[in-house]
Scaffold this motif. Structure first.
Motif, PDB file in Angstrom:
ATOM      1  N   ALA A  60      67.490  39.002 -20.568  1.00  0.00           N
ATOM      2  CA  ALA A  60      66.760  37.726 -20.627  1.00  0.00           C
ATOM      3  C   ALA A  60      65.286  38.009 -20.867  1.00  0.00           C
ATOM      4  N   ARG A  61      64.632  37.078 -21.576  1.00  0.00           N
ATOM      5  CA  ARG A  61      63.184  37.095 -21.746  1.00  0.00           C
ATOM      6  C   ARG A  61      62.633  35.781 -21.207  1.00  0.00           C
ATOM      7  N   TYR A  62      61.472  35.848 -20.565  1.00  0.00           N
ATOM      8  CA  TYR A  62      60.864  34.652 -19.999  1.00  0.00           C
ATOM      9  C   TYR A  62      59.515  34.410 -20.665  1.00  0.00           C
ATOM     10  N   GLY A  63      59.467  33.422 -21.539  1.00  0.00           N
ATOM     11  CA  GLY A  63      58.210  33.074 -22.185  1.00  0.00           C
ATOM     12  C   GLY A  63      58.258  33.289 -23.681  1.00  0.00           C
ATOM     13  N   GLU A  64      57.915  32.247 -24.433  1.00  0.00           N
ATOM     14  CA  GLU A  64      57.819  32.362 -25.877  1.00  0.00           C
ATOM     15  C   GLU A  64      56.464  32.973 -26.250  1.00  0.00           C
ATOM     16  N   GLU A  65      56.330  33.401 -27.492  1.00  0.00           N
ATOM     17  CA  GLU A  65      55.046  33.880 -27.971  1.00  0.00           C
ATOM     18  C   GLU A  65      54.036  32.732 -27.918  1.00  0.00           C
ATOM     19  N   GLY A  66      52.880  32.999 -27.340  1.00  0.00           N
ATOM     20  CA  GLY A  66      51.878  31.964 -27.117  1.00  0.00           C
ATOM     21  C   GLY A  66      51.876  31.440 -25.697  1.00  0.00           C
ATOM     22  N   THR A  67      52.894  31.812 -24.907  1.00  0.00           N
ATOM     23  CA  THR A  67      52.944  31.382 -23.517  1.00  0.00           C
ATOM     24  C   THR A  67      51.961  32.195 -22.682  1.00  0.00           C
ATOM     25  N   GLU A  68      51.259  31.536 -21.763  1.00  0.00           N
ATOM     26  CA  GLU A  68      50.351  32.216 -20.844  1.00  0.00           C
ATOM     27  C   GLU A  68      51.036  32.327 -19.487  1.00  0.00           C
ATOM     28  N   THR A 268      41.525  19.024 -34.166  1.00  0.00           N
ATOM     29  CA  THR A 268      42.233  20.240 -33.770  1.00  0.00           C
ATOM     30  C   THR A 268      41.683  20.730 -32.442  1.00  0.00           C
ATOM     31  N   ARG A 269      42.549  21.062 -31.514  1.00  0.00           N
ATOM     32  CA  ARG A 269      42.149  21.590 -30.210  1.00  0.00           C
ATOM     33  C   ARG A 269      42.486  23.086 -30.172  1.00  0.00           C
ATOM     34  N   VAL A 270      41.493  23.912 -29.922  1.00  0.00           N
ATOM     35  CA  VAL A 270      41.663  25.366 -29.868  1.00  0.00           C
ATOM     36  C   VAL A 270      41.492  25.806 -28.417  1.00  0.00           C
ATOM     37  N   PRO A 271      42.514  26.366 -27.781  1.00  0.00           N
ATOM     38  CA  PRO A 271      42.393  26.778 -26.375  1.00  0.00           C
ATOM     39  C   PRO A 271      41.347  27.878 -26.209  1.00  0.00           C
TER      40      PRO A 271
END
Length: 494
Positions: A60-68, A268-271
């Protein structure tokens, strides 16, 4: 029989409390070796490849790419003792191939039955003891298969529950009320404070109710969207309905005018996170705390360029222009040590530092970074050139370590590479000064009593006015300019 072990995001050092998943290096069903890198994450300091201390099959993997994710959150699970995906069909968690973006807890955390989490924790503990031959025992900044999880620096830890898998939290009284508030990091706490969000009114989506950044951001968004609708909302039960109807009907248009700016097309919102977020935090703190001032001078760099050409023509390693300026800078700091210092606000003291750890600003695809050359005062021009080249390449490839980005005592900023003459930069907190170098361009200049075309550069010094006055800053900058105009001045100080 294969046993499933859970690998959590480790403490990456330097007080970092969270990281963003940039790229997964393995997929569910892949066979991984001990200490094989499994994911690439970005922290506020650098890009890091995280190795897994277990060998087996990824279940299992927890978190997609881009997840913090916060430190201590699950990254993946590995079936130890299995060499083929078919061997773990009965042990792998059913649908947990990836967690919802920005969620720090896997699906079992939301299950109504409280049993699975302690059971899996105990199974992991027993499996770790019985499968020591499948793990490395190596430690990466406080984690490893043979040692307990390390404490994070600068953050007070307090467990949320008896579960050994519970992540760290910060206890903070809010609005004068006593008791702990489970917040994942100080950044989240500050975000809530700046937007007036009461943390006690939030239900955290992290493990054991831990409040994550996404929880605070959702609360901010709800507040922005609810504000305009409150104008046209029906009156409470205590107000007579017939009175409110004629009052609200003539002005139905205020709601669109008060809509959130992000609702407009094209916005556009940039984190602000990762390197960009760290830069924003440091520059904001510098501007808030340091009373800076800037002085500048034009200097004739014709002789300096000629001296560098002569050194490179003599053979050996090539010496960069930045290394020549760095050598001049360290000599100037030896004459004016006030500028190689920091201010201890708590003790109300100026702390002068014996070594010059020279930072230099480098623009990369990931943003502005400031690598640090250690003990620059003890290096030759050739050594400085080699170290500048190594750190610049590491910055462009995203392989700078946190240790190579911290600990600077003075910064050299060559903004001439952008084709500009001057600047008033923000000091790299907690340092006390920064030397700026503009572009070197041919200009008319009075040389030996006659007008001539010379190679002219503008030099600027931005300094913390608490550590010295203008006389010291001017003396430092004048010495640098003298060395640029007459390199023999530098030789007299060696």
């Amino acid at each position: 029989m294969a046993q499933v072990l859970e690998f959590k995001l480790p403490d990456l050092g330097e007080g970092l409390t969270e990281a963003e998943i940039v790229r997964w290096l393995v997929s569910v069903g892949d066979v991984v070796a001990v200490d094989q890198p499994v994911v690439e994450v970005e922290t506020a300091k650098a890009m890091v490849e995280v190795p897994c201390p277990y060998g087996g099959v990824v279940t299992a993997r927890y978190g997609e790419e881009g997840t913090e994710l916060p430190v201590g959150a699950p990254l993946l699970t590995v079936a130890v003792g299995a060499s083929d995906p078919a061997d773990v069909s009965d042990t792998a968690p059913a649908p947990a191939t990836a967690a919802t973006p920005r969620a720090a807890a896997p699906a079992p955390a939301a299950a109504p039955a409280p049993g699975p989490t302690p059971a899996r924790a105990s199974a992991s503990a027993s499996a770790s003891a019985s499968a020591s031959d499948e793990t490395s025992g190596n430690v990466l900044v406080g984690y490893g298969t043979g040692a307990p999880a390390a404490r994070r620096r600068r953050v007070r830890r307090a467990p949320l529950s008896a579960s050994p898998a519970a992540p760290a939290l910060v206890r903070e009284p809010v609005n004068g009320a006593a008791g702990p508030v489970p917040v994942v990091s100080p950044l989240v706490r500050r975000l809530a404070r700046e937007h007036g969000v009461d943390l006690r009114g939030l239900t955290g989506t992290g493990r054991d109710g831990l409040i994550l950044r996404c929880d605070v951001e959702q609360a901010i968004h709800r507040g922005a969207t609810q504000t305009p609708s409150a104008v046209s909302a029906p009156a409470p039960a205590t107000a007579p309905a017939p009175v409110m109807a004629p009052t609200a009907s003539p002005s139905p248009a205020p709601a669109p005018a008060a809509a959130s700016p992000s609702a407009r097309p094209g916005v556009t919102r940039v984190p602000l996170r990762g390197v960009r977020g760290a830069v924003a935090d440091k520059l904001t703190r510098s501007r808030r705390e340091i009373p800076d001032a800037t002085c500048w001078v034009d200097a004739d760099a014709t002789e300096l360029l000629a001296a560098r050409r002569a050194m490179n023509a003599a053979g050996g390693a090539k010496i960069s222009l930045l290394a020549v300026f760095a050598r001049i800078c360290t000599a100037a700091l030896a004459r004016h040590p006030e500028l190689n210092s920091t201010v201890d606000l708590a003790a109300r003291e100026i702390v002068r530092l014996p070594e010059v750890h020279l930072g230099f600003a480098a623009q990369t695809d990931r943003g502005l970074v400031v690598p640090v050359v250690r003990d620059a005062q003890a290096r030759s021009a050739e050594s400085l050139s080699a170290e500048f080249a190594r750190l610049t390449e590491a910055g462009r490839s995203g392989t700078l370590t946190p240790g190579e980005l911290t600990g600077g005592t003075f910064t050299l900023n060559n903004y001439g590479v952008f084709g500009v003459d001057g600047s008033t930069p923000i000091i790299n907190h907690p340092e006390a000064a920064m030397l700026g170098i503009g572009r070197i361009v041919p200009k008319p200049w009075v040389h030996e009593g006659e007008l001539a075309v010379r190679q002219v550069v503008q030099l600027s010094l931005t300094f913390d006015h608490r550590v010295c006055d203008g006389g010291t800053a001017g003396g430092f900058l004048r010495y640098v300019a003298d060395c640029v105009e007459q390199p023999a001045v530098l030789l007299r100080t060696l």
